[in-house]
Each structure stands twice: as C-alpha cells, then as structure tokens.
Design an enzyme around this catalytic site. Structure first.
Site, PDB file in Angstrom:
ATOM      1  N   ASP A  73      31.769  37.528  39.531  1.00  0.00           N
ATOM      2  CA  ASP A  73      32.860  37.750  38.574  1.00  0.00           C
ATOM      3  C   ASP A  73      32.232  38.257  37.277  1.00  0.00           C
ATOM      4  OD1 ASP A  73      35.303  37.918  37.352  1.00  0.00           O
ATOM      5  OD2 ASP A  73      35.968  35.921  37.923  1.00  0.00           O
TER       6      ASP A  73
HETATM    7  C1  NOJ Z   1      37.686  38.265  35.679  1.00  0.00           C
HETATM    8  C2  NOJ Z   1      38.602  37.543  36.616  1.00  0.00           C
HETATM    9  O1  NOJ Z   1      38.215  36.182  36.730  1.00  0.00           O
HETATM   10  C3  NOJ Z   1      38.672  38.151  38.004  1.00  0.00           C
HETATM   11  O2  NOJ Z   1      39.700  37.537  38.728  1.00  0.00           O
HETATM   12  C4  NOJ Z   1      38.884  39.628  37.942  1.00  0.00           C
HETATM   13  O3  NOJ Z   1      38.915  40.162  39.237  1.00  0.00           O
HETATM   14  C5  NOJ Z   1      37.771  40.263  37.125  1.00  0.00           C
HETATM   15  N1  NOJ Z   1      37.766  39.697  35.797  1.00  0.00           N
HETATM   16  C6  NOJ Z   1      37.909  41.783  37.045  1.00  0.00           C
HETATM   17  O4  NOJ Z   1      38.994  42.145  36.310  1.00  0.00           O
END
Ligand code: NOJ
Length: 763
Positions: free
Chosen positions: A282
């Site tokens: 993430d």
């Molecule tokens: C952070 C988020 O936790 C995740 O769910 C998401 O896919 C990513 N950012 C990319 O936007």
C-alpha cells in the site's frame, strides 16, 4: 507530487542501456517467455519493474516518460484516460526491451458510473446485481486504458468507528466471501487479458478491518483461529476465483507489519494458498516499516519487504535506492529480486500486455471525443443496483410509500448534495453527473406534487470537522457550508414543513466522514442535523428520514422521532432516482443490512456471530451477573440481515429431511416463505448454523447460505437448502479444519434474530 518523489525521479535518471532487444520467446509459453526476458534484463531494469508510481496533475510528464523508457518504472496508478496513458506506453515501447507498463486505479464501486458504496452493494444480497457492478466497472475502466483495479476491498469490518467500513462489504465472512468471488470474476471476465477486463488486486491483505478501536492504521491483534474462521476467507475466496493481485495491508498483525510479514506473505499466501500472482504494497508502506519500529532505516525496510515477498512498491523510492546495495552485500539475493520481477511480469502477461501493450489504450483515432460524456455512463444499471441496495428500517403506519400528490417538504444538508451521492472512493465519477435526492424527486413527480426545498442545516456545525474533511485529498472542497445562522436555516425548514403534507429529511454523514482516515468516536448524526430533526418532529407532520452514511449509525433517538427511515448509504450516480423509486413505491425495497446497527457506540464491537459465552444476556429475563450494559437495552438496534419491505413475508414449516447427517452426504432443509402483503416483492431467506457443543466455543450462529426470492402478493413457495459437512467445518485452535460430530442447530429467518430452529446430528 511531493519533493521526495521528484528527487527520486531525478536521481534515477541514469544512462540508458545500449543492448538491443533479443528475439522474443514464443508468447504462448508464459514461463519460458518470462524466463527469456529476464535473462536479458539488467539489474537496474529489474528493480525498475518493482516501481509503481502515482500520477498526479503536478507530475512532470516528460521526466516520467524518460524514466519509463529507461526501464525505471513498472506501472502507474491514478492516470485514467487513454490519452494520458498512451504516451507512457509509447515511452515503454521505446525502451530497450519494450516491457509494457500497466495502469492501475482504485475502481471500487464503479468507474465513471458510480454505483452504491460497497456496504450498500452488500445490502442488496443480490449476486447478479453485484456482478453487474463489477462487469460495468471493468468495461468502463478498460475503455479508459486501465489494466488493474485495487479491488475488491474485502476487509471484514466489525467496528463501525472505522471510516473504511463504507468501502467493504460488511461484517459477515460468508456474505463477504461470496461477494469477493463475484467481484473478482466480474472484473476479470473470461480472462484478465481481455480488452474489456481488468485485473483484480484484492485488498487489504490482511485483517485491516480489525484495527484496534476502529482507528485507521492502528494495530491488529488476533488469535489464529479467529483469523482463519472469520477474517481470512474473503481474501482466500478472491484468490480462489483467480484474482491476479493482492494489495498488502498497512497494519501490523500480532506485532509484525503485513508489509514485512513473511508468515502472511509467503507461508500463508503463497505456500498454503498457492497464490501465483503479483503483490503490491500500500501507499508508502515500505518506508512505514521504520515507523512501525521493525526497520532501523530505509535499507532495512527495503530488505524486509522484498524478503517478505512484496513485489511492487507503491509510491515509495526505497527499492530503487536500496536494493542495489543490498544485492551487492548479499543481504538480498538475486533470487529474492527475480521472484518479485517474475511475478510482476507474470501479471503483465496475464493482463495481455505483452501480446498487445495497447490492448486497453487502443488507437488515438478511437478515443472518446468527450471522456466525461454522459453517453459513456451506464445509468440504467446504476439505478437498478441502487434500488436494490436501499434498506427500509422503519415504516410506521405505512407512511411509505408516499403519494405522488400534495406538498412534500424536502429538507436536509444531504438532499441536494451531488458529491455526497457518490460516496468515498468514487473513482472517475463526476459530481455533476449524480442525480441528487432533490433532482430524483423532481423527476419522479413532474407537476403531480409540489416540493418545497430547504437545506435546514449544515452537515455539521463543528468548524474543526469541516476543516478536517476539506483537508482530505479530494478534487473539490468536500463541504461547502451555508453561512446563514443555524436558527435561520431551521426556521426555513420548519416553515416548509408546516406548508406540506409530509417531510422528507435527508440527513447523515458527508461522504468524507466515511472514508480512509475518517474514524469517528461517535456514531451519531451530527448535532446540527439532530436539531433540525427535533424541530421538524415538533411540527407534527409525518417525518421520513432518508439516511446517507457509510457506516452503521446509532439511531435510537432518530427511531423515536421518525415515522419512516430509509437507509440509502451513498447510492451513486443514479441514487436520487433510485431513492425516489422507493419513496413513491415504484420499487418495493428489498435490501437487508450486511452489518449490525448498534444502539450506541459503547456497545461496539457488536456483530451477530459472536462466540458463545458462559453468562449470556437473556432477553425477557434481565438480571445481574449476565453479560450486558445496564444503562440501555441490550442487543442491536437493527440486527444483521434486517430490512423491511412494503409487503410482509412469513416463514413456516422449517423441516429437515433427516435428523442425522453422515459425512459425505447431504441433508435438505426446507421452509415455506409466503408474501402475505399486498405488493409483489423480494425478500432474503437466510440460513444460519450453530454448533451446539464443540471442542471450542463457536459462534451463536453463522450465516451459511441464503436465497433472495421474488414473490407475488399472496404467493407462497417452498425453498430448499442443502447442508453438508462442509458448512459445519471450522478451524480449531490447532488450525485443523474439520467438522466435529454432534448436534447442530439450523436457524432460518428473514433476519439474523427472528429465526426458526431445527436440530440434527452429524454422525
Ligand atoms: C491507500 C489505500 O489504503 C488503498 O486502499 C489504495 O488502493 C491506495 N491508497 C491507492 O490509492
């Protein structure tokens, strides 16, 4: 882009290799093709493949293209049109080995057409409707040159303080697992290589929904049995359905961050579950290993992540900066790097990108003339699904459906709120394309009835909260406050109410209140809106509350004020039309809660399938020394599986084909369901199981099957459910998955509480 990312780009703008691309291995043998390609890759090029960058409006495009051509970027996310992505793919094709880029995006509940938020989709209990969401989203996203989605998000959520409760499919393992499978299958279609398919990267692996206190990014501490029984199956369902990717959670699990968790990423995901696809960290999670306190610096963080099996590094420069020295020192082996590269190239292969890097980007001459054209939306599908997601919570004196006549006061800060209709994670949705409740009523009524609109209150009167929500990274300010004093706005709404036959108040949360990083300490509707509700109630007019929110709210007080309550979540592009369909009876509501609504925040965690205990609270027999809170009634306000209809349904004659079940055989549970009301309608018949006595305490009940059935007024039907040993298995504390002989109760109901029961014995 922040300064760090820019610096990373500049620093890594090094020389381009002079090697020519070697003849390609025949494409049809994936492993041989990738092995041959990897043989030709330099170490730099391999490390480049691990890099996934976010494309913001401020990013220097030319620099990015140079980086891509030099083989220093594997993929992007947040670039979402064909003409944005094409030049990047062109740059990749100018690269030495012509390794295609891939383009990802958070397509969670729609792409350009926005469907209800996932918690609303789950409330439909309708797998065909959910498949329609996945397929439509894939078709729209693929048509914009997107190859992969960071979805489905299948984190089990049992603490509604967590803002991301809105993004998942609720509290129940069985329901979420079924939806998980459907979403993956519909995103990926026949094959993720197809031009109208996108690859699914299931998230957030794992247990992100169980963050302590519901506070986002917090830690998770959980017993292995609870993980295996309750939290892991939805991810597993996605993988078994062929999800090509896995996004790794930001949280730690029993002290070890998911991003450096070799048990999670290697032992469980790859060895036990046989996952062969690509893993992605993430946002910035590799660097966060330092703040988790498991890495002393970036070098150690990069080492831990790659050794744990994190292939793609999302917006994090550490792999690029540190892997060369780690490889040199031998702390990271060539095999560690190659494993990650192989999985990334494998995912690109599976997305069809080696065969045709432009499979989704297409040719410029066929680009849509207007990316935002309304004709590109799937409004009919959005309206159909949105209607199915609405849950009727209360309907005293048959207040609903409303007549299309007379005068209706439409009030509330969310009655005309296009941005909120979309909910959070609204992908490429555009607020101006949302049908608000006000617009939906106008269209439904034409000139048959008069609507008097008054905003009545702001979402919240707390300036600090408004500032917080507006700080969140959205395209436009989330909340635009009406500057008039609260009393003036309420007076206007009361005046409208007094001139009307009925009041429809659209209240709840702004969409940013149920989002990433939007955890709450209370589940109440903000005070400014409660004041409005109180004033409306005092007019004595019938009061319909239309709720918009992304988590269960504590509605005990509202339940006393309102004559009817319709839960609409954030219902998407066509939400206003769908809500009008239900308010006026053009659609008979059929949604059922996929998550428990507690009475108050103090009851949390409250979920229907909790373990049995020694001193359970017994309804009707209150007393000391049983498990309860003494200040308010026990149990939920609205249980899991609950939802009303304009019809009434009854269940009778639950019977089992046998009182015993032998391993390897099946047993039939049948029940009659009757529509005893005056309207045709759908209901969801839910089958739960309880293990009467096992080697460890088991849940009071667990959903194991359901059927959503349409019955004409007066119609009766017998439904059959097949039960086998499979439905009775669970993971014990030794992590053995088995059904234990003995008695089991079968409970069938129209929600999780009002159930009929029969017993059989597993021999
Ligand atoms: C952070 C988020 O936790 C995740 O769910 C998401 O896919 C990513 N950012 C990319 O936007």
């Amino acid at each position: 882009m922040n300064k760090l990312c820019l610096l990373g780009l500049l620093v890594s703008l090094a020389s381009q290799s002079a090697f020519a691309a070697a003849p390609a291995e025949p494409l049809k043998n994936k492993d041989a093709f990738i092995a041959n390609l990897m043989k030709q890759m330099t170490e730099d090029e391999k490390i480049g493949q691990l890099r996934l960058i976010s494309i913001g409006p401020e990013m220097p495009r030319e620099l990015i293209r140079k980086e891509i051509a030099a083989g220093r970027i594997g993929g992007t996310f947040n670039s979402i049109t064909r003409d944005e992505n094409r030049p990047m793919q062109d740059a990749a094709m100018r690269g030495r080995l012509k390794i295609p880029m891939f383009f990802a995006y958070d397509v969670i509940h729609g792409h350009r057409t926005i469907f209800p938020i996932s918690l609303g989709l789950a409330a439909s209990w309708d797998m065909d409707a959910i498949a329609k969401v996945g397929r439509t989203s894939a078709v729209e996203a693929a048509a914009d040159g997107i190859d992969m989605t960071f979805a489905p998000m299948v984190d089990i959520a049992r603490d509604p303080r967590w803002g991301r409760t809105s993004e998942g499919f609720g509290e129940d393992t069985y329901l979420v697992s079924r939806i998980s499978r459907v979403m993956v299958e519909s995103f990926q279609g026949q094959s993720p290589a197809n031009a109208d398919s996108i690859m699914a990267a299931v998230k957030h692996f794992a247990l992100y929904g169980a963050v302590e206190g519901g506070r986002d990014y917090n830690t998770v501490d959980m017993s292995p049995a609870k993980m295996y029984n309750d939290y892991l199956p939805p991810y597993r369902a996605a993988i078994d359905a062929g999800a090509g990717g896995v996004m790794v959670a930001l949280n730690s699990i029993n002290g070890v961050p998911a991003t450096s968790n070799t048990w999670l990423m290697n032992d469980l995901l790859r060895k036990e579950w046989g996952f062969k696809g690509v893993t992605v960290s993430d946002h910035g999670a590799i660097g966060e290993l330092i703040r988790h306190g498991v890495a002393k610096d970036g070098t150690e963080a990069a080492k831990l992540a790659i050794k744990a099996g994190i292939d793609l590094s999302m917006n994090d420069s550490l792999y690029g900066e540190d892997l060369p020295k780690l490889l040199k020192s031998g702390d990271v082996s060539q095999t560690d790097l190659d494993n990650a590269v192989r999985e990334i190239l494998g995912a690109k292969y599976d997305m069809g990108l080696f065969k045709d890097p432009y499979v989704r980007i297409g040719v410029a001459s066929e680009d849509p003339a207007d990316t935002y054209a309304d004709s590109r939306l799937h409004r009919e599908a959005a309206r159909d699904v949105a209607r199915r997601s609405l849950v009727l919570l209360e309907n005293r004196n048959q207040t609903l459906p409303l007549k299309k006549a007379g005068t209706i006061a439409l009030v509330g800060p969310l009655a005309d709120a296009p941005i909120d209709m979309m909910g959070s994670w609204a992908a490429a949705g555009r607020p101006h394309q949302s049908v608000t409740v006000r617009e939906g009523l106008r269209r439904a009524l034409g000139d048959q009835a008069k609507v008097i609109y008054a905003k009545g209150s702001n979402v919240t009167g707390d300036k600090a909260i408004v500032d917080y929500l507006n700080f969140l990274n959205f395209d436009a300010p989330e909340i635009v406050d009406d500057p008039r004093p609260a009393a003036v706005m309420i007076a206007e709404a009361v005046k409208a109410a007094k001139q009307s036959d009925v009041v429809v108040a659209v209240v709840g949360e702004s969409r940013g209140m149920s989002h990433e990083s939007s955890s709450r300490t209370t589940l109440e509707i903000p005070a400014s809106q409660r004041e409005l509700i109180k004033a409306l109630k005092a007019t004595g007019k019938p009061l319909v509350l239309v709720l918009m929110n992304g988590r269960p709210l504590a509605l005990a007080w509202e339940r006393e004020q309102a004559d009817a309550i319709l839960e609409t979540w954030f219902s998407g592009t066509e939400g206003g039309n769908a809500i009008a369909d239900v308010l006026f009876g053009d659609y008979n509501p059929s949604g059922k809660l996929a998550i428990t609504f507690p009475r108050s925040v103090g009851q949390i965690p409250m979920y229907y399938n909790h373990l049995r205990i020694g001193r359970p609270f017994t309804p009707g027999k209150p007393g000391n020394y049983t498990s309860q809170y003494f200040e308010e009634p026990n149990g939920p306000l609205y249980p899991f599986g609950y939802g009303l209809s304009y019809s009434d349904f009854s269940l009778s004659n639950l019977s089992l084909s046998s009182k015993t079940l032998k391993k390897g055989q099946t047993l039939d549970a049948s029940i009659q369901v009757k529509n005893t009301g005056k309207h045709d309608g759908e209901t969801v018949v839910q089958l739960y199981v309880q293990d009467v006595a096992a080697s460890m305490s088991r849940p009071v009940q667990e959903l194991k099957n359901f059927q959503k059935v349409m019955l004409k007024a007066g119609e009766e039907r017998t439904l059959h459910f097949s039960i086998s040993e499979e439905e009775l298995k669970f993971w014990n504390n030794q992590l053995q998955f088995a059904a234990e002989p003995g008695d089991f109760n079968i409970l069938i109901g129209l929600d999780s509480q009002a159930v009929q029961q029969q017993t059989f014995e597993l021999l």
